[in-house]
Design an enzyme around this catalytic site. Structure first.
Site, short mmCIF file in Angstrom:
data_model
loop_
_atom_site.label_atom_id
_atom_site.label_comp_id
_atom_site.label_asym_id
_atom_site.label_seq_id
_atom_site.Cartn_x
_atom_site.Cartn_y
_atom_site.Cartn_z
N LYS A 210 0.81 -1.22 0.00
CA LYS A 210 0.00 0.00 0.00
C LYS A 210 0.84 1.27 0.00
O LYS A 210 0.64 2.17 -0.81
CB LYS A 210 -0.93 0.02 1.23
CG LYS A 210 -1.95 -1.09 1.27
CD LYS A 210 -2.87 -0.96 2.47
CE LYS A 210 -2.20 -1.18 3.80
NZ LYS A 210 -1.70 -2.55 3.98
N ASN B 45 -2.44 6.48 5.92
CA ASN B 45 -1.53 5.83 6.84
C ASN B 45 -0.13 6.42 6.77
O ASN B 45 0.74 6.07 7.55
CB ASN B 45 -1.43 4.33 6.52
CG ASN B 45 -2.46 3.53 7.31
OD1 ASN B 45 -3.14 4.05 8.17
ND2 ASN B 45 -2.57 2.26 6.99
N HIS C 232 -4.15 -9.77 10.02
CA HIS C 232 -5.00 -9.06 10.99
C HIS C 232 -6.30 -9.83 11.29
O HIS C 232 -7.33 -9.23 11.59
CB HIS C 232 -5.35 -7.66 10.49
CG HIS C 232 -4.16 -6.82 10.15
ND1 HIS C 232 -3.16 -6.53 11.06
CD2 HIS C 232 -3.79 -6.22 8.98
CE1 HIS C 232 -2.24 -5.78 10.47
NE2 HIS C 232 -2.59 -5.59 9.22
#
Length: 474
Positions: free
Chosen positions: A127, A150, A197
């Protein structure tokens, strides 16, 4: 900010869940809009108390050591990304009918009427690199942009600051997407999907569904990985604006409505007049640094989003040439005695490690750390033929050792049972002992770093320091 927007928030009782990099700015913005803000935080350590004192001096209420109960009268919760959906606070909010937004949702709602469109990127890996490549391409086209989310500029700063942008390159995690129900991007990409995750999302299906939210309401292009069917499935399931196109990217020869690679050239068969008969050259593979397969895929995804925004081919080439990757992402540290030492500390899960391992051969692999519930059989089975040897570190190294015993029993393994500050130096020395001239010693841990290091950056720095010390002794 218009008075109408301020009046909307005046007196509204908002609870911010969590201090930290997104919680504190959100609390300050909401307080500035006139909301009655209460910050709740699980922790009550020295750092939290310092942060709380600063906020309370500004008129913001902070409750430390109590992130479970819903403050009386709460009309909205704004949460930091790390708080799991199953937290008691959110269960109480659902029972009381109180909406929960993330920092991304808040930023999206606070945008002005002439706000810059968002080109959004998510995926298990790649990303940050893709978003920074995209920003570089947009800048090469003369557009005012920033890499946000982010990374880089915070989203709240980007939408509320004085700088006027033409377009934003936005990195979004699955956490952020979970709490961003009204986000509608101009175009978006899901780079890849692999288990990660799962302790936060609860299942692979829930994780994938949150990633897929990035496509909801796209207006121009849903960019997917043609070599990863799960991403295409998310496009098929998305509710998009009429006329929005599905655009694939592939490391192979592209079909119509795809970007891909032909004879070392990145080509576009999506944003051309006749995509059935035409292909537009964008850049050479050599323009991508480093030209590892997964990084070429990142470049193609960035190029697809830029082309969806109308960027000319020359800007794709110039932007990729100007881009420099962040540290600890397949970063060449140096060669010692004919062996290349590569720092990919950012490979914190099996999918990222597999991509890194695919870029080199033969390899002495340094791996291990916190597994986060991951299993390693598939990774080891696919990479076994490339391995000269393995050095294992960290809390969950036994899981990797067991996978190696099952799928690569002939590969020599050094198991380092130590977590002190000299452990990485020992790992590098052991790897050097296994390596031969022409080999690559690759730090691609496939695990998180927090069992031994503050973060993956510190882990990568320790590796680089150890390699330089090795070179001095050589």
């Amino acid at each position: 900010m218009g008075s109408r927007q301020v009046s909307t928030w005046q007196g509204k009782k908002v609870t911010v869940a969590g201090l930290g990099v997104s919680g504190i700015p959100a609390a300050r913005v909401l307080h500035g809009l006139g909301a009655v803000v209460t910050v709740v935080n699980d922790g009550d350590d020295e750092r939290s108390r310092t942060q709380a004192a600063e906020l309370e001096a500004e008129g913001i209420t902070v409750r430390l050591g109590d992130g479970a109960s819903l403050p009386a009268g709460t009309e909205l919760i704004v949460t930091t990304p790390g708080w799991k959906p199953a937290k008691p606070l959110f269960l109480a909010a659902a029972e009381a009918g109180v909406p929960v937004w993330g920092d991304v949702e808040l930023a999206w709602r606070l945008r002005g009427p002439d706000a810059a469109p968002w080109l959004a990127v998510t995926g298990t890996n790649g990303k940050t690199t893709t978003v920074r490549m995209l920003a570089s391409i947009l800048e090469a086209a003369g557009l005012r942009t920033a890499a946000v989310g982010n990374i880089g500029v915070s989203l709240l700063d980007a939408v509320l600051g004085d700088t006027t942008y033409d377009v934003l390159a936005v990195e979004l995690s699955s956490y952020q997407l979970h709490w961003a129900p009204s986000l509608r991007a101009h175009s978006a990409a899901v780079l890849n999907l692999a288990p990660d995750h799962l302790d936060w999302h609860g299942s692979m299906e829930a994780y994938a569904a949150d990633k897929g939210r990035i496509y909801e309401g796209n207006t121009v292009a849903c960019v997917y990985n043609a070599d990863d069917k799960a991403t295409e499935d998310l496009v098929r399931e998305a509710d998009v604006e009429e006329g929005c196109r599905a655009i694939g990217f592939t490391l192979g020869t592209p079909g119509p409505s795809q970007l891909g690679v032909v004879d070392g050239i990145l080509v576009d068969r999506a944003f051309v007049d006749n995509r059935h008969k035409q292909a537009q050259e964008l850049a050479e593979v050599a323009d991508v640094r480093p030209p590892a397969p997964h990084n070429i895929a990142n470049a193609l995804a960035a190029a697809a989003l830029a082309r969806a925004f109308g960027v000319p081919p020359a800007a794709v080439r110039d932007g990729l040439r100007a881009f420099r990757p962040d540290p600890h992402r397949i970063e060449h540290v140096q060669d010692v005695a004919g062996v290349a030492y590569i720092d990919d500390s950012k490979a914190t899960n099996t999918h990222a490690a597999e991509a890194s391992l695919a870029a080199y051969d033969p390899i002495v692999w340094i791996a291990g750390g916190l597994a986060k519930g991951a299993t390693f059989d598939e990774l080891v089975e696919r990479s076994a033929k490339r391995l000269r040897g393995v050095v294992l570190i960290g809390a969950d190294r036994a899981l990797i050792a067991e996978a190696l015993a099952r799928h690569a029993p002939e590969v020599p393994v050094v198991d380092l049972d130590r977590t002190d500050t000299g452990a990485m130096s020992a790992a590098v020395r052991e790897a050097a002992g296994l390596a031969r001239p022409g080999d690559t010693v690759l730090l691609a841990p496939a695990c998180a770093s927090m069992d031994m290091f503050a973060n993956y950056n510190k882990r990568g720095e320790a590796f680089a320091d150890a390699v330089r010390a090795l070179a001095e002794r050589a």
